[in-house]
Design a protein around this motif. Structure first.
Motif, PDB file in Angstrom:
ATOM      1  N   GLY A  31      31.061  34.025  68.901  1.00  0.00           N
ATOM      2  CA  GLY A  31      31.185  32.678  68.331  1.00  0.00           C
ATOM      3  C   GLY A  31      32.633  32.222  68.260  1.00  0.00           C
ATOM      4  N   GLY A  32      32.949  30.997  68.729  1.00  0.00           N
ATOM      5  CA  GLY A  32      34.292  30.453  68.646  1.00  0.00           C
ATOM      6  C   GLY A  32      35.192  30.848  69.787  1.00  0.00           C
ATOM      7  N   ASN A  33      34.772  31.718  70.673  1.00  0.00           N
ATOM      8  CA  ASN A  33      35.606  32.137  71.800  1.00  0.00           C
ATOM      9  C   ASN A  33      35.454  31.129  72.939  1.00  0.00           C
ATOM     10  OD1 ASN A  33      36.388  34.394  70.388  1.00  0.00           O
ATOM     11  ND2 ASN A  33      34.867  35.726  71.356  1.00  0.00           N
ATOM     12  N   PRO A  34      36.580  30.769  73.587  1.00  0.00           N
ATOM     13  CA  PRO A  34      36.491  29.777  74.677  1.00  0.00           C
ATOM     14  C   PRO A  34      35.790  30.349  75.903  1.00  0.00           C
ATOM     15  CG  PRO A  34      38.710  30.643  74.515  1.00  0.00           C
ATOM     16  CD  PRO A  34      37.970  31.184  73.336  1.00  0.00           C
ATOM     17  N   VAL A  35      35.180  29.446  76.680  1.00  0.00           N
ATOM     18  CA  VAL A  35      34.466  29.807  77.896  1.00  0.00           C
ATOM     19  C   VAL A  35      35.305  29.367  79.080  1.00  0.00           C
ATOM     20  CG1 VAL A  35      32.362  29.456  79.252  1.00  0.00           C
ATOM     21  CG2 VAL A  35      32.252  29.567  76.741  1.00  0.00           C
ATOM     22  N   GLU A  36      35.400  30.203  80.074  1.00  0.00           N
ATOM     23  CA  GLU A  36      36.224  29.853  81.235  1.00  0.00           C
ATOM     24  C   GLU A  36      35.523  28.770  82.066  1.00  0.00           C
ATOM     25  OE1 GLU A  36      38.694  32.016  84.871  1.00  0.00           O
ATOM     26  OE2 GLU A  36      37.143  33.130  83.764  1.00  0.00           O
ATOM     27  N   THR A  37      36.308  27.832  82.528  1.00  0.00           N
ATOM     28  CA  THR A  37      35.791  26.755  83.359  1.00  0.00           C
ATOM     29  C   THR A  37      36.573  26.687  84.663  1.00  0.00           C
ATOM     30  OG1 THR A  37      35.276  24.396  83.431  1.00  0.00           O
ATOM     31  CG2 THR A  37      37.343  25.028  82.369  1.00  0.00           C
ATOM     32  N   SER A  38      36.249  25.730  85.520  1.00  0.00           N
ATOM     33  CA  SER A  38      36.919  25.609  86.816  1.00  0.00           C
ATOM     34  C   SER A  38      37.622  24.262  86.895  1.00  0.00           C
ATOM     35  CB  SER A  38      35.900  25.734  87.955  1.00  0.00           C
ATOM     36  OG  SER A  38      34.937  24.701  87.885  1.00  0.00           O
ATOM     37  N   TRP A  39      38.567  24.140  87.838  1.00  0.00           N
ATOM     38  CA  TRP A  39      39.309  22.879  88.004  1.00  0.00           C
ATOM     39  C   TRP A  39      38.389  21.774  88.472  1.00  0.00           C
ATOM     40  CZ3 TRP A  39      43.021  19.988  86.672  1.00  0.00           C
ATOM     41  CH2 TRP A  39      43.408  18.899  87.452  1.00  0.00           C
ATOM     42  N   GLN A  40      37.377  22.060  89.294  1.00  0.00           N
ATOM     43  CA  GLN A  40      36.443  21.051  89.736  1.00  0.00           C
ATOM     44  C   GLN A  40      35.680  20.459  88.548  1.00  0.00           C
ATOM     45  OE1 GLN A  40      36.837  23.951  91.175  1.00  0.00           O
ATOM     46  NE2 GLN A  40      37.667  23.345  93.184  1.00  0.00           N
ATOM     47  N   GLU A  41      35.304  21.305  87.608  1.00  0.00           N
ATOM     48  CA  GLU A  41      34.573  20.801  86.443  1.00  0.00           C
ATOM     49  C   GLU A  41      35.469  19.918  85.588  1.00  0.00           C
ATOM     50  OE1 GLU A  41      31.413  22.569  83.152  1.00  0.00           O
ATOM     51  OE2 GLU A  41      32.987  23.893  83.936  1.00  0.00           O
ATOM     52  N   VAL A  42      36.737  20.320  85.465  1.00  0.00           N
ATOM     53  CA  VAL A  42      37.679  19.510  84.692  1.00  0.00           C
ATOM     54  C   VAL A  42      37.918  18.176  85.394  1.00  0.00           C
ATOM     55  CG1 VAL A  42      40.067  19.357  83.878  1.00  0.00           C
ATOM     56  CG2 VAL A  42      38.786  21.509  83.658  1.00  0.00           C
ATOM     57  N   GLN A  43      38.136  18.185  86.690  1.00  0.00           N
ATOM     58  CA  GLN A  43      38.486  16.971  87.437  1.00  0.00           C
ATOM     59  C   GLN A  43      37.322  16.000  87.543  1.00  0.00           C
ATOM     60  OE1 GLN A  43      39.602  17.840  91.453  1.00  0.00           O
ATOM     61  NE2 GLN A  43      40.428  15.777  91.861  1.00  0.00           N
ATOM     62  N   LEU A  44      36.109  16.489  87.738  1.00  0.00           N
ATOM     63  CA  LEU A  44      34.982  15.612  88.035  1.00  0.00           C
ATOM     64  C   LEU A  44      34.166  15.227  86.807  1.00  0.00           C
ATOM     65  CD1 LEU A  44      33.721  17.340  91.312  1.00  0.00           C
ATOM     66  CD2 LEU A  44      35.230  15.344  91.082  1.00  0.00           C
ATOM     67  N   GLN A  45      34.167  16.086  85.734  1.00  0.00           N
ATOM     68  CA  GLN A  45      33.292  15.791  84.604  1.00  0.00           C
ATOM     69  C   GLN A  45      34.052  15.509  83.314  1.00  0.00           C
ATOM     70  OE1 GLN A  45      29.988  18.512  84.086  1.00  0.00           O
ATOM     71  NE2 GLN A  45      29.960  19.068  86.269  1.00  0.00           N
ATOM     72  N   MET A  46      35.128  16.234  83.073  1.00  0.00           N
ATOM     73  CA  MET A  46      35.786  16.093  81.774  1.00  0.00           C
ATOM     74  C   MET A  46      36.787  14.945  81.749  1.00  0.00           C
ATOM     75  SD  MET A  46      36.411  20.091  80.777  1.00  0.00           S
ATOM     76  CE  MET A  46      35.067  21.257  80.812  1.00  0.00           C
ATOM     77  N   LEU A  47      37.642  14.858  82.763  1.00  0.00           N
ATOM     78  CA  LEU A  47      38.675  13.827  82.746  1.00  0.00           C
ATOM     79  C   LEU A  47      38.104  12.413  82.901  1.00  0.00           C
ATOM     80  CD1 LEU A  47      41.530  15.540  84.828  1.00  0.00           C
ATOM     81  CD2 LEU A  47      41.566  14.958  82.393  1.00  0.00           C
ATOM     82  N   PRO A  48      37.224  12.176  83.882  1.00  0.00           N
ATOM     83  CA  PRO A  48      36.719  10.803  84.021  1.00  0.00           C
ATOM     84  C   PRO A  48      35.971  10.306  82.784  1.00  0.00           C
ATOM     85  CG  PRO A  48      36.237  12.087  85.993  1.00  0.00           C
ATOM     86  CD  PRO A  48      36.723  13.041  84.965  1.00  0.00           C
ATOM     87  N   GLN A  49      35.275  11.136  82.066  1.00  0.00           N
ATOM     88  CA  GLN A  49      34.495  10.714  80.897  1.00  0.00           C
ATOM     89  C   GLN A  49      35.347  10.636  79.635  1.00  0.00           C
ATOM     90  OE1 GLN A  49      31.443   9.684  81.279  1.00  0.00           O
ATOM     91  NE2 GLN A  49      31.434  10.273  83.468  1.00  0.00           N
ATOM     92  N   GLY A  50      36.570  11.123  79.703  1.00  0.00           N
ATOM     93  CA  GLY A  50      37.437  11.053  78.537  1.00  0.00           C
ATOM     94  C   GLY A  50      37.081  12.050  77.465  1.00  0.00           C
ATOM     95  N   TYR A  51      36.450  13.171  77.869  1.00  0.00           N
ATOM     96  CA  TYR A  51      36.060  14.177  76.864  1.00  0.00           C
ATOM     97  C   TYR A  51      37.245  15.016  76.384  1.00  0.00           C
ATOM     98  CZ  TYR A  51      31.211  13.261  78.246  1.00  0.00           C
ATOM     99  OH  TYR A  51      30.007  12.673  78.493  1.00  0.00           O
ATOM    100  N   ILE A  52      38.302  15.124  77.192  1.00  0.00           N
ATOM    101  CA  ILE A  52      39.419  16.000  76.846  1.00  0.00           C
ATOM    102  C   ILE A  52      40.326  15.286  75.868  1.00  0.00           C
ATOM    103  CG2 ILE A  52      41.395  17.272  77.740  1.00  0.00           C
ATOM    104  CD1 ILE A  52      39.955  17.545  80.377  1.00  0.00           C
ATOM    105  N   THR A  53      40.635  15.980  74.753  1.00  0.00           N
ATOM    106  CA  THR A  53      41.544  15.425  73.747  1.00  0.00           C
ATOM    107  C   THR A  53      42.968  15.948  73.936  1.00  0.00           C
ATOM    108  OG1 THR A  53      40.968  17.200  72.207  1.00  0.00           O
ATOM    109  CG2 THR A  53      39.696  15.159  72.066  1.00  0.00           C
TER     110      THR A  53
END
Length: 670
Positions: A41-63
């Protein structure tokens, strides 16, 4: 000798289970593993640059993004809407906030990452673009583990080794190296252990009479102390291996119902200097606390060997220190303190004289090989667990096993059961016991050893020569059977039933030598040459001849000479106890006896050449012949047979008992 009772109540004889601290270590380790690997619980999960570029940044989810330079990762913080969107991706785990990022991205170069991030956000409005920050995050836990874990493993290994080295059981057994000087004696008490008493010991009637006094003292010490009597401090059980010395000592403890400390003489020996003496002190200290009790030292010759006069040549200083401490302890405690020492050995002749003096081992109890009646009792004990034919008679087993110890008898019974099971029988039969005796005495039958016809003929005549000479000489051992089947290292064998004599005359020993020479003499008479098959025969003949000349004074010119050393001190001497001229006379007398026995055997075989040929031919045909076959060829054997002697002895005992009853009735009438 016998075995402990078979009918033991369930649960009796088992030691109570002890708590093991290793269980606590195991639970702690499992707990740590569970925290590290199962609670995520509370530990970060590894993600990929494609997921960051295509899903997180365009939707404005990243703070925000935080680059951890010393770890080569970028922590990605999301808004609550982004966390809900990636809830399945996070496995439903909670606890993500401004301090706990839900994702992280592993990168190779921060400069390349910044360039990719600028390229990905060039079409986004300025207010929605993310600019990463960078930090150095020291890994305190990793540093601690790097230093602590190796030391923890070394300490755990040290404690484990100390537990193994100190685990000796018995009184005072420790759990570390500092308790290595504690006694390793195993304590047997009345509660919780299978008991052995005199009813479990078959035979050994005379030895049991000797030790009953010890039992009576332990049960009723006041009967002796009030009259000023002193019980012997120690008793030494002396006898061949397997005769029941250890079992008799346990029976004494069980009969007296007192604590019983059991250990071997080798338990005092250790690689560290002074450990043996320390264990002796600790043993007697513990025994005094448990008094009245019995200390039993098996194979005491391991530390009680006679001390050498030549210290620099054949002396072990550590062993002698242990013996000195034992001598001191045995003569150091009060006689009426209730601590009695029993010891067992089959080499009493090499024990130190100070160990056997009055006040230490006051008496020696001889535990000899069982006679016919005692063997019969021992067989009846060991035959109880076997499934036998209802009409099975154990008396023939007792007759055919002279010289067997109690351990040998137990081995015969067990081997017979195995042979019967191997043949898929439902009961153990007489032939199974005969096969077991043959296997124990002669060795395993070697069917793979193939003899040539010439070798087989020589073996047949060799064994027939033994059988013929022993049958025709009155004082030689009666023959039981002859075989030319290879067993063990021998190509053939002859089984005899030796008389259980207490004294042996010159004529009896000489005729035994003639019977041993019969094999080689038969080869000489029939083939005109001899072979190597008489090695064991010649060895036994030479020993018998040397004993007659040098020990028993039975040679002409040396009638009353005896050079036997019963103390065992001669092994430390380089010189013989006689002169060179006497040695030559002994050699000449031995050679004359040996030659006379050989010539006597040749005379007998030459005079009975026809019977020898018939016996050898029957051996070649049947491979095994019995006493009945010899009687058919040569007629009845001279002299009274062993069975006839036994029957006449029983008849005489019956007459004596009847006469005693008549005399007793006459006294009552008066």
């Amino acid at each position: 000798m016998s075995v402990p009772k078979q009918d033991t109540p369930q649960g009796q004889g088992r030691k109570p289970k002890q708590f093991n601290i290793l269980y606590i270590y195991l639970l702690i380790a499992l707990g740590v593993v569970g925290i590290l690997f199962f609670y995520q619980g509370g530990n970060p999960v590894e993600t990929s640059w494609q997921e960051v570029q295509l899903q997180m940044l365009p939707q404005g989810y990243i703070t925000k993004m935080v680059g951890v330079r010393n770890k080569g990762i970028v922590e990605i913080y999301l808004s609550q809407e982004g966390i809900r969107h990636f809830e399945k991706r996070l496995g439903g785990r909670k606890g993500y906030d401004a301090e706990h990022p839900p994702f992280y991205l592993t990168i190779g170069s921060f400069d390349a990452f910044e360039q990719q991030l600028r390229d990905a956000q060039k079409d986004l409005p300025k207010d929605k673009q993310i600019y990463p920050s960078y930090i150095e995050r020291p890994d305190y836990l990793g540093g601690i583990l790097t230093w602590v874990v190796p030391f923890a493993l070394l300490i755990a290994l040290y404690l484990f080794m100390m537990r193994r080295m100190g685990r000796g059981g018995g009184a005072g057994g420790g759990a570390n190296i500092f308790n290595i000087g504690k006694s390793k004696a195993q304590l047997f008490s009345k509660e919780g252990y299978v008991q052995v008493d005199f009813s479990d010991v078959a035979g050994l009637e005379e030895a049991k009479v000797e030790v009953r006094e010890i039992v009576d003292f332990l049960k009723n010490p006041k009967k002796y102390t009030e009259l000023g009597g002193k019980i012997p401090k120690g008793a030494l059980l002396v006898g061949p291996p397997g005769t029941g010395k250890t079992l008799l000592a346990k029976a004494v403890a069980g009969e007296a119902n007192v604590p019983f400390f059991s250990l071997s003489g080798s338990d005092f020996v250790e690689m560290f200097v002074g450990v043996g003496a320390s264990r002796v002190r600790d043993l007697f200290k513990t025994a005094k606390e448990k008094a009245p009790c019995i200390i039993f030292i098996d194979e005491i010759d391991a530390i009680g060997r006679s001390r050498s006069k030549n210290v620099g040549f054949s002396s072990s200083e550590e062993r002698e220190n242990t013996l000195n401490q034992l001598l001191t302890e045995m003569d150091g405690f009060s006689t009426n303190q209730g601590v009695i020492i029993l010891a067992a050995t089959n080499r009493a002749d090499i024990l130190d004289g100070a160990l056997l003096r009055a006040g230490r081992f006051d008496r020696q109890i001889h535990v000899e090989l069982p006679d016919y009646q005692e063997r019969l009792e021992i067989f009846r004990v060991h035959l109880k667990p076997l499934k036998l034919h209802p009409e099975f008679d154990p008396t023939f087993l007792a007759k055919q096993t002279p010289g067997f110890s109690g351990a040998d008898i137990a081995n015969v019974c067990n081997e017979a059961a195995l042979i019967a099971a191997r043949k898929d029988k439902t009961e153990v039969e007489k032939q199974d016991f005969l096969d077991a005796i043959d296997r124990i005495v002669g060795g395993l039958e070697r069917k793979s050893k193939i003899l040539t016809p010439q070798e087989k003929e020589k073996v047949a005549y060799h064994e027939a020569g033994h059988a013929t000479v022993s049958w025709l000489l009155e004082h030689a051992s009666p023959l039981l059977k002859v075989s030319i089947i290879p067993r063990g290292r021998s190509l053939g064998a002859a089984w005899y039933v030796p008389e259980e004599r207490q004294l042996t005359t010159v004529e009896q020993m000489f005729e035994e030598m003639c019977a041993l020479m019969g094999g080689r003499a038969a080869e000489d008479v029939v083939f005109g040459e001899v072979s190597t098959g008489a090695l064991n025969d010649l060895e036994r003949v030479n020993k018998m001849a040397y004993g007659m000349v040098a020990y028993y004074g039975m040679a002409e010119g040396l009638e009353n000479a005896c050079y036997f050393d019963s103390t065992g001190q001669s092994e430390f001497n380089f010189a013989k106890p006689y002169s060179e001229q006497t040695a030559q006379r002994i050699d000449a007398a031995v050679a004359a006896l040996r030659d006379r026995a050989y010539n006597k055997a040749k005379e007998i075989l030459t005079a009975h050449r026809d019977g020898l040929d018939r016996l050898a031919n029957r051996l070649l045909t049947d491979e095994v012949i019995f006493a009945d076959d010899l009687e058919a060829i040569y007629g009845p054997r001279k002299g009274e047979t062993r069975e006839e002697m036994l029957q006449s002895s029983l008849k005489q005992e019956a007459k004596d008992e009847e006469q005693a009853k008549v005399e007793e009735e006459g006294k009552k009438a008066e």
